[in-house]
Motif scaffolding. Structure first.
Motif, PDB file in Angstrom:
ATOM      1  N   VAL A 128      19.219  50.573  42.103  1.00  0.00           N
ATOM      2  CA  VAL A 128      19.613  49.698  43.215  1.00  0.00           C
ATOM      3  C   VAL A 128      20.716  50.361  44.046  1.00  0.00           C
ATOM      4  O   VAL A 128      20.687  50.342  45.285  1.00  0.00           O
ATOM      5  N   GLY A 129      21.688  50.954  43.360  1.00  0.00           N
ATOM      6  CA  GLY A 129      22.761  51.622  44.095  1.00  0.00           C
ATOM      7  C   GLY A 129      22.255  52.781  44.933  1.00  0.00           C
ATOM      8  O   GLY A 129      22.679  52.965  46.082  1.00  0.00           O
ATOM      9  N   GLU A 130      21.329  53.567  44.390  1.00  0.00           N
ATOM     10  CA  GLU A 130      20.809  54.714  45.144  1.00  0.00           C
ATOM     11  C   GLU A 130      19.993  54.263  46.346  1.00  0.00           C
ATOM     12  O   GLU A 130      20.058  54.880  47.418  1.00  0.00           O
ATOM     13  N   LEU A 131      19.215  53.200  46.194  1.00  0.00           N
ATOM     14  CA  LEU A 131      18.428  52.703  47.324  1.00  0.00           C
ATOM     15  C   LEU A 131      19.322  52.226  48.467  1.00  0.00           C
ATOM     16  O   LEU A 131      19.007  52.443  49.642  1.00  0.00           O
ATOM     17  N   HIS A 132      20.430  51.591  48.141  1.00  0.00           N
ATOM     18  CA  HIS A 132      21.311  51.076  49.188  1.00  0.00           C
ATOM     19  C   HIS A 132      22.177  52.171  49.806  1.00  0.00           C
ATOM     20  O   HIS A 132      22.678  51.994  50.922  1.00  0.00           O
TER      21      HIS A 132
END
Length: 326
Positions: free
Chosen positions: A142-146
């Motif tokens: 999730v952090g990488e996608l954002h």
């Protein structure tokens, strides 16, 4: 295809510091921005900070009302300093509300009192065995996608939906704690009937674990796609930059004209220098003078010596051959 500019929002994954060390957290997507702002105000208005500010204001007012003098000036400065310190402390606490949860033993963190109310920590699931690795993978995804540059080319609702799906998966996983404890208790009971209950409970837990693995695979697929698009964007950027830089280089015709112009320079200088030599009768240059007799002798002498040496060697060989025949 146009790319989107996502609005500035709270990043769903944060690196935070807790009393037991650093950890990553996944924020609750159902909490509105108004509540986060209220929590920041609450964090900035801690009792100690507010009391320090009020004391500074009171001291400054009393100093201003007491008239002039060194004591009044000192009290006024101390009051202003206390107000400034309280304002800075409040701003600092509000800014670090989501990243620093160390508040001392007497004041536990308000956001970390109830697990899953404001966020989930990756360490909240360390007691669930292999599922804890899946939790860390989901939070990191999730952090990488954002943070990905490819996010500007994706519908803003897609990363938010990934955040929501991962949050729901963690909530479902958190609800299996009692079932996992029950599985361990039933497995330790030797009764056959209880053993059947343990098998049924274990199957129910495995269903959730399998679903969690599927969520991990799908989120990983999203991450792989964004990484591939990032590589494409990087390649396009490098191609454009390379073409722009190479276009600024001089062409072959310009380089050829430059070398031809440089090639004619020594000839022009030689013409002027030799003309000046002739006018001033300065004499020939060293490279124009004929070789001297001594230099010719030095060149001829090694040849003669080498010939004499070869002749003496031949005579010596003939003498040795004659002695051998006699």
């Amino acid at each position: 295809m146009a790319h989107h500019n996502p609005p500035d929002a709270v990043m769903p994954v944060r690196a935070a510091t807790f009393p037991d060390g650093p950890d990553s957290v996944l924020l609750n997507p159902d909490i509105p921005q108004a509540r986060w702002r209220g929590e920041r105000v609450r964090a900035g208005l801690r009792p100690r900070t507010v009391l320090t500010g009020l004391a500074g204001v009171a001291l400054a007012v009393l100093a201003a009302a007491s008239g002039s003098g060194f004591g009044a000036v000192f009290a006024l400065g101390a009051g202003i300093l206390a107000v400034g310190v309280s304002l800075f402390a409040g701003w600092y606490s509000a800014a670090r509300m989501l990243t620093d949860h160390r508040h001392g033993p007497g004041s536990p963190c308000r956001l970390d009192r109830v697990r899953g109310e404001f966020f989930f920590r990756s360490r909240d699931f360390t007691d669930l065995g292999p599922a804890s690795y899946a939790v860390r993978t989901l939070i990191a995804g999730v952090g990488e996608l954002h943070r990905s540059p490819a996010r500007t080319w994706i519908d803003p609702g897609v990363p938010r939906e990934v955040h929501r799906v991962v949050w729901q998966a963690l909530c479902c996983l958190d609800r299996t704690r009692a079932a996992r404890v029950l599985v361990d208790e039933l497995a330790a009971d030797p009764d056959s009937v209880v053993g059947q209950l343990a098998v049924a409970a274990r199957k129910a837990v495995l269903v959730m674990d399998d679903a969690l693995d599927e969520v991990v695979q799908h989120v990983h697929g999203c991450v792989v796609l964004t990484r591939a698009w990032e590589a494409k964007l990087r390649h396009t950027e490098l191609t454009t930059r390379t073409d722009h830089i190479l276009a600024a280089l001089p062409g072959h015709a310009e380089v050829r004209r430059l070398t031809e112009a440089a090639e004619a320079l020594p000839q022009n200088v030689f013409a002027y220098i030799t003309a000046a030599r002739d006018i001033t009768e300065a004499g020939a240059f060293p490279w124009e003078q004929p070789p001297s007799s001594w230099s010719r002798l030095l060149r001829i002498l090694p040849r003669g010596l080498s010939r004499g040496t070869s002749s003496s060697r031949a005579l010596a060989r003939r003498g040795r051959s004659g002695e051998g025949q006699s």
